[in-house]
Design a protein around this motif. Structure first.
Motif, short mmCIF file in Angstrom:
data_model
loop_
_atom_site.label_atom_id
_atom_site.label_comp_id
_atom_site.label_asym_id
_atom_site.label_seq_id
_atom_site.Cartn_x
_atom_site.Cartn_y
_atom_site.Cartn_z
N LEU A 43 0.83 -1.21 0.00
CA LEU A 43 0.00 0.00 0.00
C LEU A 43 0.86 1.26 0.00
N VAL A 44 1.94 1.25 0.79
CA VAL A 44 2.85 2.39 0.82
C VAL A 44 3.51 2.57 -0.55
N ASN A 45 3.90 1.48 -1.18
CA ASN A 45 4.53 1.55 -2.50
C ASN A 45 3.56 2.09 -3.54
N TYR A 46 2.30 1.66 -3.49
CA TYR A 46 1.29 2.11 -4.44
C TYR A 46 1.00 3.60 -4.25
N THR A 47 0.88 4.02 -3.00
CA THR A 47 0.62 5.43 -2.71
C THR A 47 1.78 6.31 -3.17
N THR A 48 3.00 5.83 -2.93
CA THR A 48 4.19 6.57 -3.35
C THR A 48 4.26 6.68 -4.87
N ALA A 49 3.88 5.60 -5.57
CA ALA A 49 3.87 5.64 -7.03
C ALA A 49 2.89 6.69 -7.55
N HIS A 50 1.72 6.80 -6.93
CA HIS A 50 0.75 7.83 -7.31
C HIS A 50 1.37 9.21 -7.15
N LEU A 51 2.01 9.45 -6.02
CA LEU A 51 2.61 10.75 -5.75
C LEU A 51 3.71 11.06 -6.76
N ARG A 52 4.54 10.08 -7.06
CA ARG A 52 5.65 10.31 -7.99
C ARG A 52 5.15 10.59 -9.40
N VAL A 53 4.15 9.84 -9.84
CA VAL A 53 3.61 10.07 -11.19
C VAL A 53 2.97 11.45 -11.28
N ASN A 54 2.30 11.87 -10.21
CA ASN A 54 1.70 13.20 -10.20
C ASN A 54 2.78 14.29 -10.31
N TYR A 167 -0.18 20.82 -21.77
CA TYR A 167 -1.00 19.86 -21.03
C TYR A 167 -0.29 18.51 -21.05
N ALA A 168 0.07 18.03 -19.87
CA ALA A 168 0.81 16.78 -19.74
C ALA A 168 -0.09 15.68 -19.19
N GLU A 169 -0.01 14.52 -19.81
CA GLU A 169 -0.69 13.32 -19.33
C GLU A 169 0.36 12.22 -19.14
N VAL A 170 0.33 11.59 -17.98
CA VAL A 170 1.31 10.54 -17.68
C VAL A 170 0.57 9.27 -17.29
N TYR A 171 0.86 8.21 -18.01
CA TYR A 171 0.32 6.88 -17.70
C TYR A 171 1.45 6.03 -17.13
N TYR A 172 1.13 5.21 -16.13
CA TYR A 172 2.12 4.29 -15.58
C TYR A 172 1.44 2.99 -15.19
N ASP A 173 1.90 1.89 -15.76
CA ASP A 173 1.39 0.57 -15.38
C ASP A 173 2.08 0.16 -14.09
N TYR A 174 1.33 0.19 -13.00
CA TYR A 174 1.90 -0.05 -11.68
C TYR A 174 2.56 -1.42 -11.59
N GLN A 175 3.77 -1.44 -11.05
CA GLN A 175 4.52 -2.68 -10.86
C GLN A 175 4.51 -3.04 -9.37
N PRO A 176 3.71 -4.05 -8.96
CA PRO A 176 3.64 -4.42 -7.54
C PRO A 176 5.00 -4.78 -6.98
N LEU A 177 5.17 -4.50 -5.71
CA LEU A 177 6.44 -4.74 -5.06
C LEU A 177 6.58 -6.19 -4.60
N GLN A 186 -2.98 -2.39 -12.66
CA GLN A 186 -3.40 -1.05 -12.27
C GLN A 186 -2.66 -0.03 -13.13
N THR A 187 -3.39 0.88 -13.75
CA THR A 187 -2.77 1.96 -14.52
C THR A 187 -2.99 3.28 -13.78
N ILE A 188 -1.90 3.90 -13.41
CA ILE A 188 -1.97 5.20 -12.74
C ILE A 188 -1.95 6.28 -13.82
N TYR A 189 -2.87 7.23 -13.71
CA TYR A 189 -2.99 8.30 -14.72
C TYR A 189 -3.05 9.64 -14.01
#
Length: 219
Positions: A43-54, A167-177, A186-189
């Motif tokens: 959960l911490v890794n997923y939340t951090t990935a959201h923050l980094r992609v943002n 206008y920037a759009e960033v997609y990231y296919d989340y890589q579970p830890l 999960q795709t983070i957008y």
């Protein structure tokens, strides 16, 4: 001693025995504790990935809004080289997220067309994934006023005449830890928009490619 009495005695001794109780309780609870620990880590890794992609989306829009080539006697120009470097910077900022392989960045120039409507003048992309802009490809809104801008609801943005929005759009296919076998794809957008800081030459293609020419990061 009769067998029945011997059996009863053994059962009474077993009932009074307390050796190994803590170990057995620990064995029962260990899988639960491990699952909670790994779940919390994921959960911490997923939340951090959201923050980094943002943050990557914000940086991409900001860098593209600042980049320019000064031209004597004319407005600064945005070049293919500037687009490439902005996209490359976003991928480097991703670090171990490896956006080049696991993601896609889309950079669009939102402007106003000749009829006063919103228009995606040009668009550049980077990354191995095939995601496209959620608001249209390059050239969307070239004529008319049917295109309402980029974004959803209160986050919808519109450019003003003679100005551009990056206008920037960033997609990231989340890589579970640690729980890759149990977590669905999960795709983070994330998105970000920045007004161009200075006047910019928006004529022709809106993005220039002077010598030495750079490779176009087309979508």
């Amino acid at each position: 001693m009769p067998v029945k009495q011997s059996l009863l005695r053994s059962l009474r001794c077993l009932a009074r025995a307390r050796d190994g109780v803590a170990l057995i309780e620990f064995a029962y609870s260990l899988p639960i504790m491990v699952a909670l620990g790994l779940g919390g880590l994921e959960l911490v890794n997923y939340t951090t990935a959201h923050l980094r992609v943002n943050q990557i989306a914000i940086s991409l829009a900001d860098n593209a809004s600042r980049a320019k080539q000064d031209v004597i006697g004319s407005n600064p120009r945005f070049r293919e080289l500037d687009a490439n470097e902005s996209i490359r910077a976003a991928q480097l900022q991703g670090g171990n997220l490896d956006l080049a392989d696991h993601g896609r960045v889309v950079l669009s120039s939102l402007e106003v067309n000749k009829q006063g409507g919103q228009w995606i003048h040009w668009q550049r992309c980077g990354g191995a994934k095939s995601y496209r802009s959620r608001y249209g490809d390059e050239g969307t809104g070239r004529t008319g006023r049917g295109f309402g801008g980029m974004g959803i609801g209160s986050r919808n943005v519109q450019a003003e005449p003679n100005f551009a929005i990056m206008y920037a759009e960033v997609y990231y296919d989340y890589q579970p830890l640690v729980l890759a076998r149990f977590i669905p794809d999960q795709t983070i957008y994330k998105t970000a928009a920045m007004y161009v800081r200075d006047d910019r030459d928006l004529s022709d293609d809106g993005i220039f490619n002077p010598s030495p020419k750079a490779t176009k990061s087309t979508c």
